[in-house]
Motif scaffolding. Sequence first.
Motif, PDB file in Angstrom:
ATOM      1  N   HIS A 108       0.813  -1.215   0.000  1.00  0.00           N
ATOM      2  CA  HIS A 108       0.000   0.000   0.000  1.00  0.00           C
ATOM      3  C   HIS A 108       0.848   1.268   0.000  1.00  0.00           C
ATOM      4  O   HIS A 108       0.299   2.374   0.082  1.00  0.00           O
ATOM      5  CB  HIS A 108      -0.920   0.002   1.218  1.00  0.00           C
ATOM      6  N   GLY A 109       2.176   1.114  -0.072  1.00  0.00           N
ATOM      7  CA  GLY A 109       3.071   2.257  -0.019  1.00  0.00           C
ATOM      8  C   GLY A 109       3.688   2.586  -1.361  1.00  0.00           C
ATOM      9  O   GLY A 109       3.848   1.720  -2.227  1.00  0.00           O
ATOM     10  N   VAL A 110       4.042   3.853  -1.526  1.00  0.00           N
ATOM     11  CA  VAL A 110       4.696   4.333  -2.745  1.00  0.00           C
ATOM     12  C   VAL A 110       5.963   5.086  -2.344  1.00  0.00           C
ATOM     13  O   VAL A 110       5.896   6.052  -1.581  1.00  0.00           O
ATOM     14  CB  VAL A 110       3.761   5.259  -3.550  1.00  0.00           C
ATOM     15  N   PRO A 111       7.128   4.652  -2.844  1.00  0.00           N
ATOM     16  CA  PRO A 111       8.368   5.357  -2.533  1.00  0.00           C
ATOM     17  C   PRO A 111       8.504   6.624  -3.370  1.00  0.00           C
ATOM     18  O   PRO A 111       7.899   6.745  -4.439  1.00  0.00           O
ATOM     19  CB  PRO A 111       9.445   4.334  -2.906  1.00  0.00           C
ATOM     20  N   VAL A 112       9.301   7.554  -2.873  1.00  0.00           N
ATOM     21  CA  VAL A 112       9.549   8.801  -3.593  1.00  0.00           C
ATOM     22  C   VAL A 112      10.988   8.821  -4.101  1.00  0.00           C
ATOM     23  O   VAL A 112      11.929   8.544  -3.345  1.00  0.00           O
ATOM     24  CB  VAL A 112       9.312  10.028  -2.683  1.00  0.00           C
ATOM     25  N   TRP A 113      11.141   9.125  -5.392  1.00  0.00           N
ATOM     26  CA  TRP A 113      12.468   9.405  -5.941  1.00  0.00           C
ATOM     27  C   TRP A 113      12.563  10.903  -6.146  1.00  0.00           C
ATOM     28  O   TRP A 113      11.688  11.526  -6.739  1.00  0.00           O
ATOM     29  CB  TRP A 113      12.687   8.695  -7.274  1.00  0.00           C
ATOM     30  N   HIS A 114      13.642  11.509  -5.610  1.00  0.00           N
ATOM     31  CA  HIS A 114      13.845  12.949  -5.707  1.00  0.00           C
ATOM     32  C   HIS A 114      14.810  13.258  -6.846  1.00  0.00           C
ATOM     33  O   HIS A 114      15.772  12.524  -7.071  1.00  0.00           O
ATOM     34  CB  HIS A 114      14.387  13.493  -4.385  1.00  0.00           C
ATOM     35  N   LEU A 115      14.578  14.352  -7.528  1.00  0.00           N
ATOM     36  CA  LEU A 115      15.356  14.663  -8.725  1.00  0.00           C
ATOM     37  C   LEU A 115      16.838  14.852  -8.451  1.00  0.00           C
ATOM     38  O   LEU A 115      17.658  14.711  -9.361  1.00  0.00           O
ATOM     39  CB  LEU A 115      14.789  15.905  -9.429  1.00  0.00           C
ATOM     40  N   HIS A 116      17.209  15.164  -7.204  1.00  0.00           N
ATOM     41  CA  HIS A 116      18.637  15.321  -6.920  1.00  0.00           C
ATOM     42  C   HIS A 116      19.321  13.972  -6.677  1.00  0.00           C
ATOM     43  O   HIS A 116      20.549  13.915  -6.566  1.00  0.00           O
ATOM     44  CB  HIS A 116      18.850  16.237  -5.696  1.00  0.00           C
TER      45      HIS A 116
END
Length: 245
Positions: A108-116
């Motif tokens: 049920h989770g979604v990871p975040v990828w950051h542009l840096h």
Amino acid sequence: MHYHGTPIGGTRQDVARFLMGRHALVPYPRQDDMGVVAEVCQSFVLDNGAFSIWRKGGTLDVEGYTAWVRQWYRHPGFDWALIPDVIGGTEGENDALLDAWPADLVPHGVPVWHLHESTDRLARLAQGWRVVALGSSGEWATPGTRAWWVRMREAINAICDDQGRPLCKLHGLRMLNPDVFSKLPLSSADSTNAGRNCNQLDRYGIYVPPTAAQRAAIIADRVERFSSAGHFERTDEEWACYFAS
């Protein structure tokens, strides 16, 4: 899918009218509209509040947020929850938060990828998760700038096949601008545009709707007319206009 960030201003009745049949994003620090969202929205996602902390300072209450996700993830309208992240953090810090996410909540989770962060990390997340959220950060903190488009092209290129199809579903954080999401192969995006900008009366011309909810609905309706790109276009000709902005 167009997720509109809450809370929305106005009376509870006005909020319900605006959210009826839409998709919403509810941030952990501002749960004001959660009850209305659960009753009238088609679906909703939960946000850990990292963006507010990034802008204003503070510490994310990971334990409290996790408990809140447990409270709502069985609701029929629940889509997913953003896994806790540090917007300006290192890859190691954000990987540690992913590792700490409870096993029973992983689906049920979604990871975040950051542009840096590196595109290698993005590729790793895309190979291991059904949905990955893309977050603007560092020198690419403002979606739609020339530098942002250059970096986004690198990122999307790293996770698409030869036909421009991403390895997983992509969600654009703060990317619910048609000039942005219509050019990218996103499955969904979010923004607080409707709720935050509905009181900028000069954008409505001489006929100004009387309530904040009506004005927010006009903004949302205009956004929802557009869809995302069906695939990633790699040619320089297609991207030239973005680089020139």
